[in-house]
Design an enzyme around this catalytic site. Structure first.
Site, PDB file in Angstrom:
ATOM      1  N   ASN A  11       0.862  -1.185   0.000  1.00 54.83           N
ATOM      2  CA  ASN A  11       0.000   0.000   0.000  1.00 54.83           C
ATOM      3  C   ASN A  11       0.900   1.237   0.000  1.00 54.83           C
ATOM      4  OD1 ASN A  11      -1.831   2.025   0.433  1.00 54.83           O
ATOM      5  ND2 ASN A  11      -2.444   1.354   2.489  1.00 54.83           N
ATOM      6  N   LYS A  13       0.116   4.270  -0.264  1.00 55.65           N
ATOM      7  CA  LYS A  13      -0.519   5.464   0.330  1.00 55.65           C
ATOM      8  C   LYS A  13      -0.307   6.666  -0.598  1.00 55.65           C
ATOM      9  CE  LYS A  13      -0.139   3.227   4.766  1.00 55.65           C
ATOM     10  NZ  LYS A  13      -0.060   3.288   6.200  1.00 55.65           N
ATOM     11  N   HIS A  98      -9.479   1.386   5.100  1.00 53.84           N
ATOM     12  CA  HIS A  98      -8.194   1.560   5.780  1.00 53.84           C
ATOM     13  C   HIS A  98      -8.401   2.522   6.948  1.00 53.84           C
ATOM     14  CE1 HIS A  98      -4.053   2.582   6.627  1.00 53.84           C
ATOM     15  NE2 HIS A  98      -3.705   1.500   5.932  1.00 53.84           N
ATOM     16  N   GLU A 100      -6.775   4.872   7.925  1.00 51.65           N
ATOM     17  CA  GLU A 100      -6.514   6.279   7.582  1.00 51.65           C
ATOM     18  C   GLU A 100      -7.720   6.891   6.872  1.00 51.65           C
ATOM     19  OE1 GLU A 100      -2.800   5.501   5.627  1.00 51.65           O
ATOM     20  OE2 GLU A 100      -1.881   5.027   7.559  1.00 51.65           O
ATOM     21  N   GLU A 168      -5.281  -4.798  10.668  1.00 50.57           N
ATOM     22  CA  GLU A 168      -4.244  -3.773  10.823  1.00 50.57           C
ATOM     23  C   GLU A 168      -4.496  -2.995  12.104  1.00 50.57           C
ATOM     24  OE1 GLU A 168      -2.139  -2.517   6.960  1.00 50.57           O
ATOM     25  OE2 GLU A 168      -3.876  -1.238   7.209  1.00 50.57           O
ATOM     26  N   GLY A 174       2.836   2.240  10.886  1.00 53.15           N
ATOM     27  CA  GLY A 174       3.815   3.322  10.757  1.00 53.15           C
ATOM     28  C   GLY A 174       4.544   3.670  12.040  1.00 53.15           C
ATOM     29  N   SER A 214       3.642  -2.178  10.361  1.00 56.29           N
ATOM     30  CA  SER A 214       5.096  -2.250  10.564  1.00 56.29           C
ATOM     31  C   SER A 214       5.688  -3.614  10.207  1.00 56.29           C
ATOM     32  CB  SER A 214       5.462  -1.848  11.997  1.00 56.29           C
ATOM     33  OG  SER A 214       5.078  -0.511  12.250  1.00 56.29           O
TER      34      SER A 214
HETATM   35  P1  13P Z   1       3.215   0.331   7.697  1.00 55.37           P
HETATM   36  O1  13P Z   1       3.685  -0.965   7.089  1.00 55.37           O
HETATM   37  O2  13P Z   1       3.988   1.523   7.218  1.00 55.37           O
HETATM   38  O3  13P Z   1       3.100   0.234   9.178  1.00 55.37           O
HETATM   39  O4  13P Z   1       1.727   0.586   7.145  1.00 55.37           O
HETATM   40  C1  13P Z   1       0.786  -0.425   7.249  1.00 55.37           C
HETATM   41  C2  13P Z   1      -0.399  -0.027   6.482  1.00 55.37           C
HETATM   42  O5  13P Z   1      -1.127   0.870   6.863  1.00 55.37           O
HETATM   43  C3  13P Z   1      -0.677  -0.734   5.231  1.00 55.37           C
HETATM   44  O6  13P Z   1      -1.960  -0.498   4.776  1.00 55.37           O
END
Ligand code: 13P
Length: 252
Positions: A11, A13, A98, A100, A168, A174, A214
């Site tokens: 992903n 982003k 997601h 976010e 997740e 992150g 992560s």
């Molecule tokens: P990270 O791998 O950067 O923690 O992000 C995970 C994520 O949100 C994937 O959709």
């Protein structure tokens, strides 16, 4: 562990900034993956990069995903992107819900509407679920159950089997604070138990489960071997072809 082909989804982003960098990253990933069919590798660039990235990976085994979609297939919806437009670009998977996006107001109801439109157009939804934090009383399990129940309210067994569920935990995204193997294994069992309750055991076993938060080259092998999920949804580490390739190798 279930005998399914593992799925590794990158992903991206809102990265990278330039089309040139997106194209270069996709070429590097496709080159490393070569013609390998296992695991299934998927990359999810941002909307402006989907078209060009799609062309670059077309001849590889890497599949294309979008990071979101609108609920309506057509019409006057300024700023939105439809499933029909995504399909036209060769998109095969769509990430929905997601954390976010949920933080921007996306509700379980909206997620369910999106999942239905994705399935209706024969694409594969990757539905993200996960708790913001873990409390001592383990109430976070109720939230996970509620997120799954909202899907079950609109999806019959034949439909849920086509959905990929990505667990997740928000606290792991992150942050470098990866869930432990025990956390992941426990959640895999919990999700399967809830889906068995909502559907039946055979249906529950067919829903593919991913872990995200992560995931790095250093922890991917252990998480995969002992976490009992069927792959990963990778954020930061999917932006470096070397790191992403190492994660792919760890599950191969
Ligand atoms: P990270 O791998 O950067 O923690 O992000 C995970 C994520 O949100 C994937 O959709």
């Amino acid at each position: 562990m279930k005998q399914t082909v593992p799925l590794i989804v990158g992903n991206w982003k809102m990265n990278p900034v330039t089309m040139a960098d997106a194209v270069a990253l996709s070429i590097a990933i496709a080159r490393k993956q070569k013609t390998a069919l296992e695991p299934q590798v998927v990359i999810a660039p941002s909307f402006p990069h989907l078209s060009e990235v799609g062309k670059k990976i077309k001849k590889s085994t890497v599949a294309l995903a979008a990071q979101d979609v609108y609920t309506q297939p057509l019409g006057p919806f300024t700023g939105e992107v439809s499933i029909t437009q995504l399909k036209d670009l060769g998109v095969q998977y769509v990430i929905v819900g997601h954390s976010e996006r949920r933080a921007l107001g996306e509700t379980d109801e909206l997620v369910c509407e999106k999942v239905q439109v994705i399935l209706k157009h024969q694409l594969i939804p990757i539905v993200c679920i996960g708790e913001r934090e873990r409390d001592e009383q383990a109430n976070f399990f109720t939230l996970i159950e509620d997120q799954l129940r909202s899907l079950a309210e609109v999806l019959p067994a034949a439909a849920i089997k086509k959905v990929v569920v990505a667990y997740e935990p928000i606290w792991a995204i992150g942050t470098g604070n990866t869930a432990t193997v025990e956390d992941v294994k426990e959640m895999q069992l919990f999700i399967e138990t809830v889906l068995t309750k909502l559907y039946d055991r055979s249906t529950a076993r067919k829903v593919r489960l991913l872990y995200g938060g992560s995931v790095k080259p250093e922890n991917a092998a252990l998480l995969h071997q002992e976490g009992d999920m069927e792959g990963f949804l990778v954020g930061g580490a999917s932006l470096k072809a070397e790191d992403f390739a190492a994660i792919i190798k760890a599950v191969s």
